[in-house]
Design an enzyme around this catalytic site. Structure first.
Site, PDB file in Angstrom:
ATOM      1  N   THR A   1       0.830  -1.201   0.000  1.00  0.00           N
ATOM      2  CA  THR A   1       0.000   0.000   0.000  1.00  0.00           C
ATOM      3  C   THR A   1       0.867   1.255   0.000  1.00  0.00           C
ATOM      4  O   THR A   1       0.615   2.199  -0.737  1.00  0.00           O
ATOM      5  CB  THR A   1      -0.937  -0.004   1.219  1.00  0.00           C
ATOM      6  OG1 THR A   1      -1.813  -1.126   1.123  1.00  0.00           O
ATOM      7  CG2 THR A   1      -1.768   1.265   1.273  1.00  0.00           C
TER       8      THR A   1
ATOM      9  N   ALA B   1      -9.673   2.325   5.427  1.00  0.00           N
ATOM     10  CA  ALA B   1     -10.288   0.996   5.466  1.00  0.00           C
ATOM     11  C   ALA B   1      -9.841   0.190   6.681  1.00  0.00           C
ATOM     12  O   ALA B   1     -10.643  -0.510   7.308  1.00  0.00           O
ATOM     13  CB  ALA B   1      -9.958   0.241   4.184  1.00  0.00           C
TER      14      ALA B   1
ATOM     15  N   THR C   1       0.407  -0.822  14.055  1.00  0.00           N
ATOM     16  CA  THR C   1       0.587  -1.788  12.967  1.00  0.00           C
ATOM     17  C   THR C   1       0.729  -1.052  11.637  1.00  0.00           C
ATOM     18  O   THR C   1       0.556  -1.650  10.577  1.00  0.00           O
ATOM     19  CB  THR C   1      -0.624  -2.745  12.890  1.00  0.00           C
ATOM     20  OG1 THR C   1      -1.830  -1.986  12.752  1.00  0.00           O
ATOM     21  CG2 THR C   1      -0.715  -3.625  14.123  1.00  0.00           C
ATOM     22  N   ALA C   2       1.051   0.243  11.701  1.00  0.00           N
ATOM     23  CA  ALA C   2       1.109   1.068  10.489  1.00  0.00           C
ATOM     24  C   ALA C   2       2.553   1.250  10.023  1.00  0.00           C
ATOM     25  O   ALA C   2       3.051   0.474   9.190  1.00  0.00           O
ATOM     26  CB  ALA C   2       0.429   2.400  10.742  1.00  0.00           C
ATOM     27  N   ARG C   3       3.252   2.259  10.553  1.00  0.00           N
ATOM     28  CA  ARG C   3       4.647   2.529  10.197  1.00  0.00           C
ATOM     29  C   ARG C   3       5.406   2.921  11.456  1.00  0.00           C
ATOM     30  O   ARG C   3       4.898   3.649  12.312  1.00  0.00           O
ATOM     31  CB  ARG C   3       4.742   3.648   9.157  1.00  0.00           C
ATOM     32  CG  ARG C   3       4.226   3.275   7.767  1.00  0.00           C
ATOM     33  CD  ARG C   3       5.138   2.238   7.106  1.00  0.00           C
ATOM     34  NE  ARG C   3       4.703   1.894   5.750  1.00  0.00           N
ATOM     35  CZ  ARG C   3       3.904   0.876   5.460  1.00  0.00           C
ATOM     36  NH1 ARG C   3       3.408   0.127   6.442  1.00  0.00           N
ATOM     37  NH2 ARG C   3       3.579   0.608   4.214  1.00  0.00           N
TER      38      ARG C   3
ATOM     39  N   ASP D   1       4.056  -3.695  15.596  1.00  0.00           N
ATOM     40  CA  ASP D   1       4.386  -4.606  14.501  1.00  0.00           C
ATOM     41  C   ASP D   1       5.382  -3.963  13.542  1.00  0.00           C
ATOM     42  O   ASP D   1       5.787  -4.585  12.563  1.00  0.00           O
ATOM     43  CB  ASP D   1       3.117  -5.010  13.739  1.00  0.00           C
ATOM     44  CG  ASP D   1       3.378  -6.084  12.691  1.00  0.00           C
ATOM     45  OD1 ASP D   1       3.970  -7.122  13.049  1.00  0.00           O
ATOM     46  OD2 ASP D   1       3.014  -5.873  11.516  1.00  0.00           O
TER      47      ASP D   1
ATOM     48  N   GLU E   1      13.792  -1.283   9.538  1.00  0.00           N
ATOM     49  CA  GLU E   1      13.357  -2.654   9.279  1.00  0.00           C
ATOM     50  C   GLU E   1      14.177  -3.253   8.133  1.00  0.00           C
ATOM     51  O   GLU E   1      14.220  -2.657   7.054  1.00  0.00           O
ATOM     52  CB  GLU E   1      11.867  -2.680   8.924  1.00  0.00           C
ATOM     53  CG  GLU E   1      10.976  -2.226  10.055  1.00  0.00           C
ATOM     54  CD  GLU E   1       9.503  -2.183   9.679  1.00  0.00           C
ATOM     55  OE1 GLU E   1       8.662  -2.013  10.564  1.00  0.00           O
ATOM     56  OE2 GLU E   1       9.189  -2.329   8.467  1.00  0.00           O
TER      57      GLU E   1
ATOM     58  N   HIS F   1       6.745  -7.129  11.725  1.00  0.00           N
ATOM     59  CA  HIS F   1       6.035  -6.591  10.557  1.00  0.00           C
ATOM     60  C   HIS F   1       5.282  -7.685   9.808  1.00  0.00           C
ATOM     61  O   HIS F   1       5.429  -7.869   8.595  1.00  0.00           O
ATOM     62  CB  HIS F   1       7.013  -5.879   9.604  1.00  0.00           C
ATOM     63  CG  HIS F   1       6.321  -4.853   8.732  1.00  0.00           C
ATOM     64  ND1 HIS F   1       6.911  -3.661   8.378  1.00  0.00           N
ATOM     65  CD2 HIS F   1       5.100  -4.855   8.135  1.00  0.00           C
ATOM     66  CE1 HIS F   1       6.078  -2.968   7.603  1.00  0.00           C
ATOM     67  NE2 HIS F   1       4.974  -3.681   7.448  1.00  0.00           N
TER      68      HIS F   1
ATOM     69  N   ALA G   1       1.707  -8.245  10.499  1.00  0.00           N
ATOM     70  CA  ALA G   1       0.254  -8.096  10.612  1.00  0.00           C
ATOM     71  C   ALA G   1      -0.431  -8.373   9.282  1.00  0.00           C
ATOM     72  O   ALA G   1      -1.561  -8.870   9.244  1.00  0.00           O
ATOM     73  CB  ALA G   1      -0.094  -6.691  11.101  1.00  0.00           C
ATOM     74  N   TRP G   2       0.251  -8.072   8.197  1.00  0.00           N
ATOM     75  CA  TRP G   2      -0.309  -8.237   6.859  1.00  0.00           C
ATOM     76  C   TRP G   2      -0.090  -9.646   6.296  1.00  0.00           C
ATOM     77  O   TRP G   2      -0.576  -9.963   5.207  1.00  0.00           O
ATOM     78  CB  TRP G   2       0.372  -7.255   5.895  1.00  0.00           C
ATOM     79  CG  TRP G   2       1.815  -7.607   5.657  1.00  0.00           C
ATOM     80  CD1 TRP G   2       2.855  -7.393   6.514  1.00  0.00           C
ATOM     81  CD2 TRP G   2       2.361  -8.257   4.511  1.00  0.00           C
ATOM     82  NE1 TRP G   2       4.026  -7.872   5.984  1.00  0.00           N
ATOM     83  CE2 TRP G   2       3.753  -8.409   4.746  1.00  0.00           C
ATOM     84  CE3 TRP G   2       1.824  -8.739   3.321  1.00  0.00           C
ATOM     85  CZ2 TRP G   2       4.605  -9.014   3.837  1.00  0.00           C
ATOM     86  CZ3 TRP G   2       2.676  -9.340   2.400  1.00  0.00           C
ATOM     87  CH2 TRP G   2       4.047  -9.468   2.664  1.00  0.00           C
TER      88      TRP G   2
END
Length: 317
Positions: free
Chosen positions: A74, A157, A232-234, A258, A263, A284, A286-287
């Site tokens: 994304t 979302a 859980t974003a950045r 996360d 990273e 990292h 979560a996705w």
């Protein structure tokens, strides 16, 4: 006319089935690519697929046949959009694919922290229950999510999907207005007020210059002493040094992360060097549910197919 060449620069970052596009093409993939490798590998590419390989202006201008960059994520901050606009290169990204996986992961982290999973696991390993005078062992204080307030920063979302899950558990959900906002949108709560009211804060916004270090010492100081922070974003949304200080001092209830600023974290991140029962860090992922990754892979090729048909979709530039 030669078929377009599609080059996937870091295929091993997407452990899912990646079907081939429907249009005639030549497919080339590499497990990983460094910057110098990418420069050579894109010299004849029509379409570049990248998850995390930076597509710099120098690399873009050095790929004369490049017409499309399909980002396998994304976030598209790995791409120099100005250079793409100058060259007329279409950039597409992945959208709304993780509306199950990421909210579930955020929910897992907040449940584990509010229900003191790590603390009680540590107590049990140390024999505390075995020595208890009664039928149970009372250690760190437990808190229910039901009846608590969840502040969500980011109303896209993912934030909306988490809000739906949290409401099903009986939480009161509020959305924080942008930190620097001078007016209040309907349905939003002023940023500082939203931080102060929260029993749980969950971040679901992009990382940019406006949001970098959005949660720092001042904001951590506004939180309730038993509130938990979920990201859980950045990684760059949180000042990691300030967070560690707050956790060590007991100024907040806990944090579930996360993502980190670097990273992978190769340079001795202090958050990884402490053993705190109120800090949970996952790498990292979560996705990375199998179903979620497959949706990403399918959408990625849908984007490439759409471009090859002359109907680009999910275009960011």
């Amino acid at each position: 006319m030669m078929s377009p060449e599609i080059v996937f620069l870091d295929r091993e970052t997407l452990p899912a089935t990646v079907r081939r596009p429907e249009a005639p093409h030549r497919w080339v993939e590499y497990a990983q690519s460094g910057v110098e490798e990418a420069r050579e590998r894109l010299r004849t590419a029509t379409v570049a697929i990248s998850n995390k390989v930076p597509l710099t202006a120098e690399l873009i201008y050095g790929a004369p046949e490049l017409k499309c960059i399909a980002v396998a994520a994304t976030g598209y901050n790995i791409v120099d959009l100005a250079a793409c606009r100058d060259r007329g290169i279409v950039v597409s990204n992945i959208r709304d694919y993780a509306t199950a996986g990421v909210p579930e992961h955020a929910l897992m982290l907040m449940l584990a922290l509010k229900r003191q999973l790590l603390s009680y696991r540590r107590d049990l390993a140390g024999g505390a229950w075995q020595r208890a005078p009664g039928f149970c062992h009372f250690g760190a204080p437990l808190h229910d999510l039901a009846g608590g307030t969840l502040t969500i920063v980011g109303s896209g979302a993912l934030g909306q999907a988490l809000g739906k899950l949290a409401r099903a558990l009986g939480m009161h959900v509020i959305f924080a207005e942008k930190k620097e906002a001078t007016s209040l949108r309907p349905g939003y709560v002023p940023f500082d007020q939203a931080i102060t009211q929260a029993d749980v804060i969950s971040l679901h916004c992009p990382l940019n210059e406006r949001t970098r270090n959005m949660i720092a010492a001042r904001e951590l100081g506004l939180m309730k002493p038993d509130a938990v922070l979920i990201n859980t974003a950045r990684g760059g949304l949180i000042d990691e040094a300030a967070l560690l200080d707050a956790l060590k001092a007991g100024r907040i209830g806990g944090a579930g992360l996360d993502v980190l600023i670097e990273e992978p974290p190769r340079n001795d991140n202090p958050l990884l060097d402490v053993d705190l029962p109120n800090l949970i860090i996952t790498p990292h992922i979560a996705w990375a549910g199998a179903e979620t990754m497959q949706r990403l892979a399918d959408q990625l090729i849908d984007n490439v197919d759409a471009f090859l048909r002359g109907e680009p979709r999910n275009v960011v530039s």
